[in-house]
Design an enzyme around this catalytic site. Structure first.
Site, PDB file in Angstrom:
ATOM      1  N   SER A 102       0.838  -1.205   0.000  1.00 31.16           N
ATOM      2  CA  SER A 102       0.000   0.000   0.000  1.00 31.16           C
ATOM      3  C   SER A 102       0.869   1.250   0.000  1.00 31.16           C
ATOM      4  O   SER A 102       2.090   1.182   0.136  1.00 31.16           O
ATOM      5  CB  SER A 102      -0.913   0.009   1.236  1.00 31.16           C
ATOM      6  OG  SER A 102      -0.156   0.299   2.400  1.00 31.16           O
ATOM      7  N   SER A 104       0.926   3.707   2.223  1.00 26.49           N
ATOM      8  CA  SER A 104       0.955   4.391   3.520  1.00 26.49           C
ATOM      9  C   SER A 104       2.329   4.939   3.888  1.00 26.49           C
ATOM     10  O   SER A 104       2.440   5.813   4.735  1.00 26.49           O
ATOM     11  CB  SER A 104       0.472   3.453   4.626  1.00 26.49           C
ATOM     12  OG  SER A 104       1.415   2.426   4.878  1.00 26.49           O
ATOM     13  N   SER A 262      -2.829   6.771   5.750  1.00 24.69           N
ATOM     14  CA  SER A 262      -2.196   5.711   6.529  1.00 24.69           C
ATOM     15  C   SER A 262      -3.079   5.309   7.703  1.00 24.69           C
ATOM     16  O   SER A 262      -3.422   6.141   8.555  1.00 24.69           O
ATOM     17  CB  SER A 262      -0.829   6.189   7.049  1.00 24.69           C
ATOM     18  OG  SER A 262      -0.261   5.232   7.926  1.00 24.69           O
TER      19      SER A 262
END
Length: 297
Positions: A102, A104, A262
């Site tokens: 991801s 984040s 996040s």
């Protein structure tokens, strides 16, 4: 199913096969090879020199090889034991590879980065149980750490350590403060976020002299939406400006560098020490950009 557990089971199964082969099956095959060669020699003696096999040496070698050859089930078990054992030891106690799933940790780590995680820096832990058997060094603010997600320990998360036990961490109006001292930020050129296809404000953050880039979107409100119930939630105060938390003993406050994208300690709480996997330190591959290979802050 936990990959470490699968690997451990493979080590045990192939290890048993390897030991059995060394102690039982190899001696049996050697005896069978010797018997086959001896029987061939007896047959050659009976037929006499006139009808003897002209390629006796090759025939003996072939008979010996056939009898010494591992059966298929040993070839696919005992033969792989040394390789599986090395992989298990290295992955469990030295370094472990991970893939960033991801955004984040953008801009420090991008989706598709393959990273290495140091497994001994914070103390060696037993695989599967994650029980610490050596002390190692303590986690420090600014470390990028892989840990087991407290809400689902089958999932690995990667974030930056912002607060260590005893710290008072405040994230108010998009500004980070630790123990009453604002964390210095320096504006950097805007960052083009390929995942969101747009520019984001970028800053260089200075955590105890360790500098790293972060993203911050002024258009996103500072208050936390969707904070869950979690252990030691009473240590945190949520307000319109954000959140203030005192980090309990044996836990850490984690945040992603992509501050507005996040899911971290602001939402699900603290990361327990028992969940720590290791310190991320190197990007070893990104198939979209080989320039990504190298260490990072």
């Amino acid at each position: 199913m936990n990959f470490a557990l699968i690997l451990f089971v493979l080590v045990i199964v192939t290890g048993i096969a390897w030991v059995a082969d060394k102690l039982v099956f190899i001696p049996q095959r050697r005896r069978a090879a010797e018997a086959a060669v001896a029987e061939f020699d007896r047959q050659q003696a009976r037929v006499g020199e006139r009808f003897a096999d002209e390629n006796a040496a090759q025939t003996r070698a072939r008979l010996r090889d056939e009898k010494l050859r591992q059966p298929w089930w040993l070839e696919y078990s005992a033969s792989f034991f040394p390789v599986i054992l090395v992989v298990f030891v290295v992955r469990s106690f030295v370094v472990e590879p991970f893939k960033i799933p991801s955004g984040s940790m953008v801009p420090t780590l991008l989706v598709g980065d393959f990273i290495l995680v140091n497994k001994y820096d914070y103390g060696i832990r037993l695989p599967i149980t994650n029980t610490k058997i050596t002390q190692g060094r303590p986690l420090e603010r600014g470390d990028v750490v892989v840990f087991r997600y407290p809400k689902d320990e089958s999932v690995d998360y990667i974030k930056r350590v912002i607060g260590v036990p005893g710290d008072i961490v405040a994230y108010q109006d998009k500004k980070l403060t630790i123990n009453g001292k604002p964390v210095p930020e320096t504006a950097l050129p805007d960052y083009f976020d390929e995942e969101r296809i747009g520019y984001a404000k970028q800053f260089e953050e200075d955590l105890d002299g360790r500098k790293n880039a972060i993203l911050n979107n002024p258009a996103v409100p500072p208050f936390i939406i969707g904070a869950e119930d979690y252990p030691y939630r009473d240590n945190c105060t949520y307000n319109a400006q954000g959140v203030v938390c005192k980090v309990p003993a044996g836990n850490y406050f984690m945040m992603g560098d992509n501050r507005d994208n996040s899911a971290d300690s602001r939402y699900w709480g603290f990361a327990p020490d028992k969940n720590i996997v290791g310190r991320a330190f190197f990007i070893w591959m990104n198939f979209s950009s080989l320039k990504r290979i190298g260490s990072f802050n």
